[in-house]
Enzyme design. Structure first.
Site, mmCIF file in Angstrom:
data_model
loop_
_atom_site.group_PDB
_atom_site.id
_atom_site.type_symbol
_atom_site.label_atom_id
_atom_site.label_comp_id
_atom_site.label_asym_id
_atom_site.label_seq_id
_atom_site.Cartn_x
_atom_site.Cartn_y
_atom_site.Cartn_z
ATOM 1 N NE ARG A 68 -3.872 -2.243 0.236
ATOM 2 C CZ ARG A 68 -4.407 -2.908 -0.772
ATOM 3 N NH1 ARG A 68 -4.024 -2.682 -2.016
ATOM 4 N NH2 ARG A 68 -5.341 -3.812 -0.546
ATOM 5 C CG ASN A 98 -2.640 -2.923 -6.496
ATOM 6 O OD1 ASN A 98 -1.655 -3.328 -5.878
ATOM 7 N ND2 ASN A 98 -3.858 -3.334 -6.228
ATOM 8 C CG ASP A 156 -2.648 -8.359 -8.278
ATOM 9 O OD1 ASP A 156 -3.170 -9.384 -8.743
ATOM 10 O OD2 ASP A 156 -2.822 -7.966 -7.117
ATOM 11 C CG HIS A 183 -5.774 -10.095 -11.241
ATOM 12 N ND1 HIS A 183 -6.018 -9.715 -9.944
ATOM 13 C CD2 HIS A 183 -6.995 -10.171 -11.835
ATOM 14 C CE1 HIS A 183 -7.330 -9.574 -9.773
ATOM 15 N NE2 HIS A 183 -7.941 -9.843 -10.908
ATOM 16 C CG ASN A 282 -11.437 -10.051 -7.906
ATOM 17 O OD1 ASN A 282 -11.910 -11.085 -8.356
ATOM 18 N ND2 ASN A 282 -11.029 -9.057 -8.684
ATOM 19 C CG ASP A 309 -4.257 -11.269 -3.341
ATOM 20 O OD1 ASP A 309 -3.688 -10.153 -3.392
ATOM 21 O OD2 ASP A 309 -5.297 -11.524 -3.969
#
Lengths: 429, 309
Positions: A68, A98, A156, A183, A282, A309
């Site tokens: 993050r 991401n 991803d 992904h 997800n 994940d």
């Protein structure tokens, strides 16, 4: 200084053995692996760790986490994520791109590595974006990113829909020695879905994500790997159909590897009943049959790795309406216990289980790790496989608490993590 | 058997056969109040009911409002556009603020499945689900059941067809759960794109062709086609839908002679149902609306601690 870890059983995933041995650590490396009691040390400065009843395993390697930072530091930072990692027995983490901004250029990769160095905990291996802005259009500068320290590329969370872009990605990434992590999700088919499409989604009135949305893209990646001869790694496999596609690809010698996450063999879609957003993931939690096939895939070596994940989210994203909540759960501190369940169930032998959490992901990423031999870097964990406890919020080192396993009984935990011969984490009491 | 011990009404699955019967019986006895000159009894005097509607609604919101007022409860209406949710306040925060003002019941309509369940966990007031996402709309199912029972004298053993967008209909889901629990034989029908996976596990039959589905039925329940969903490629055009899946007089001839035709409203005339059928002798669509008030009176009364005599 010399460190002796004595009375443990050493799990060697590379050789597939569990042996009673003592380990001598010197200058950051494993200096000796000796039969128990054979160590005769004369002189000052010996540090002894008594690991009676415990296992020594190579430091675990998680090839799929979200730290993050930069951008969403309120959910997790590289420091807190690395702390959660070492608490869970991990010595290496590959972090997905991401972030905000996404890791699509050298400066972001360098920033992540600087932060990681400052944290001085886990080894951090950045995964760069496949395309600029993760938009699926223009390839990022793979060569430059590799030089900066990226080990893999992935979009991803925002899968590359354009098959031409993915094909060129595979070809170009191999030239630069970068692992490509897919992904796999057909986002048109999964759009609007918030859980697995099946009897439970129908029963509790939530829009479904069909298994086909994953399998279509898994097949595309396999097809492209076959076309180009370039390897591809499939992230977070969750369906029986995907396992079967990968099995057939491997039988046909197509260069594909795969990972699954502990929640995909621990929980099925019935966990969503009650609308707890901590069960919103997800790909989604699937069916009992999918769990059976994932276990079989792990046992047969179709699925090479177990990756968490780890996806931290705060209450802002998780303590809200189910369909508005973000996807994802944290996993670094529960992965070991959940994976050891597979050993207790007879799905995997202990060294194989550890191999999927260390040697294999390290190998897929092309990084050091997952091996215990004289001369190897002393990245290891001392684990207590039989310790039983109920996971409590206060036990969690991650900045976020979004896991469906709080309040659930777990068995097995990490007690001590050593990186380069240095103890970076040790359980109190 | 005649005790009703629930804090909330979230879904039909939470109600036993005894609960449902008690609600219907209570509704039947309260229905008379609405026919009086002075349509008000003091039963819930001093109780506060908040109608919190995140989605547009005429029928349901008015129905709850009237139901509460006829029992002398004080009612307060909030809509998404008039509430703090437009200022970015979360559902839970808004609800906790409402809770701080000590209402007895919050009636919630919300576009998210599970929103009432979330609210119910967070606050001590009772929560009534007035429609959550594509999940449930329990008071609609109860008023439908009351209407059916009035007309047929029973629910058990009846042959009932539900036709339309089963996948995205909370009315269908609540009715399927409730009617099958009460022993009705339910058939669902509609374009295959609108029939959800594993719907048979609810104990219903799937007959895609509506003409086949209505054959020998006691009750035909049509669902509203949500025009806003057209972009979802579920069917090519309203015109085609009307001609292949709409309820016409001709199709209805295959049903039992005394069939009743239902629709939760608002109806799209000429789409899922022709005007001829909607306004025809077999239609009980307006009775459903009348019964809606009675059923909501019963639910408010029972949740607020009333037992049947």
């Amino acid at each position: 200084m010399t460190t002796l870890i004595k009375n443990a059983e050493v799990v060697d995933p590379e050789r597939g053995t569990v042996k009673k041995s003592d380990l001598i650590i010197e200058k950051g490396n494993i200096a000796k692996i000796l039969p128990r009691g054979d160590f005769d040390f004369k002189g000052p400065g010996l540090k002894t760790i008594d690991a009676s009843g415990k296992l020594i395993v190579p430091g675990l390697v998680d090839m799929h986490v979200h730290l993050r930072e930069p951008g969403h530091e309120y959910k997790e930072t590289i420091v807190t994520g690395a702390m959660a990692g070492v608490a869970g027995g991990f010595t290496a983490l590959a972090c997905m791109p991401n972030t905000l901004p996404p890791n699509d250029c050298r400066s972001v990769t360098e920033f992540i590595l600087e932060r990681a160095k400052k944290a001085g905990l886990c080894r951090i291996y950045p995964v760069a974006a496949i395309t600029i802005g993760q938009k699926g259009e223009t390839l990022t500068e793979f060569g430059d990113l590799k030089k900066a320290g990226a080990k893999a590329v992935s979009d991803d969370g925002f899968p590359v829909i354009n098959s031409e872009v993915m094909r060129r990605c595979l070809e170009y990434a191999r030239y630069h020695g970068l692992t490509v992590i897919s992904h796999s999700e057909d986002t048109a088919l999964s759009k609007g879905g918030v859980m697995h499409e099946g009897d439970v989604s129908t029963r509790i009135g939530l829009a479904g994500i069909p298994a086909a949305s994953e399998e279509i893209m898994v097949y595309r990646e396999i097809s492209l790997a076959g076309l180009t001869g370039c390897p591809v790694h499939i992230a977070h496999v969750s369906t029986a159909g995907a396992v079967e596609l990968i099995r057939r690809a491997k039988e046909g010698n197509i260069p594909v590897t795969a990972e699954t996450a502990p929640h995909y063999f621990s929980l099925d879609h019935r966990a969503v009943i009650g609308y707890d957003p901590n069960t919103k993931i997800n790909p989604p939690l699937r069916t009992e049959k999918d769990i059976q096939e994932i276990k079989r895939g792990l046992a047969e070596g179709v699925i090479d790795a177990i990756a968490t994940d780890h996806a931290p989210h705060s209450l802002l994203e998780k303590h809200i309406e189910f369909d508005k909540a973000s996807f994802g759960i944290i996993g670094l501190e529960t992965a070991l216990a959940l994976t050891l369940n597979l050993v207790r169930e007879g799905v995997l032998k202990l060294p194989e289980a550890i191999k999927k959490l260390s040697y294999n992901p390290a190998h897929i990423l092309g990084i050091e790790g997952g091996r215990l031999f004289e001369g190897a870097r002393a990245d290891l964990a001392i684990i207590d496989p039989d310790y039983e406890y109920v996971l409590e919020e206060k036990d969690i080192n991650s900045k976020s608490r979004n896991t469906p396993f709080i309040g659930k009984p777990l068995k097995g935990r990490n007690d001590l993590t050593m990186i380069g011969g240095k103890i970076v984490w040790q359980r109190k009491r | 058997m005649n005790e009703f011990i629930h804090k909330d009404l979230l879904g039909m699955g939470d109600l036993s056969v005894g609960d449902i019967t008690l609600i219907l019986d209570t509704a039947e006895s309260l229905k008379e109040i609405s026919t009086r000159d002075i349509k008000k009894v003091p039963t819930l005097r001093g109780k506060s009911v908040v109608n919190y509607f995140f989605e547009p609604s005429t029928r349901t919101r008015t129905s709850f409002d009237i139901a509460a007022k006829r029992l002398s409860a004080d009612t307060f209406s909030l809509t998404a556009s008039g509430s703090s949710s437009v200022k970015g306040e979360t559902l839970i925060d808004t609800a906790k603020n409402l809770q701080a003002m000590n209402p007895d019941i919050i009636v919630l309509r919300h576009p998210s499945t599970g929103a009432p369940h979330l609210l119910a966990k967070e606050i001590s007031a009772g929560v009534i689900n007035a429609g959550d996402g594509i999940n449930e709309h329990p008071t609609q199912a109860l008023l439908d059941m009351l209407t059916i029972r009035e007309r047929k004298g029973r629910i058990e053993g009846l042959e009932i067809a539900i036709i339309g967008d089963i996948s995205h209909s909370r009315v269908a889901r609540s009715n399927i759960i409730g009617l099958t629990r009460m022993g009705a034989k339910v058939t669902v029908s509609g374009p295959p794109t609108m029939i959800p996976a594993y719907i048979e596990l609810f104990g219903v039959k799937v007959v895609l062709n509506p003409a086949e589905a209505v054959k020998n039925k006691d009750v035909v329940m049509m669902l509203r086609i949500q025009l806003e969903r057209q972009s979802n490629v579920l069917f090519p055009s309203l015109r085609e839908y009307a001609s292949f899946f709409g309820l016409t007089k001709e199709i209805l001839k295959g049903a039992k002679k005394d069939v009743v035709v239902m629709h939760p409203g608002p109806i799209n005339r000429g789409v899922e149902i022709t005007s001829e059928v909607a306004d025809g002798p077999r239609s009980v669509i307006l009775d459903q609306v009348t019964n809606g008030v009675a059923v909501r009176m019963a639910v408010l009364y029972l949740l607020l601690g009333g037992y049947k005599e």
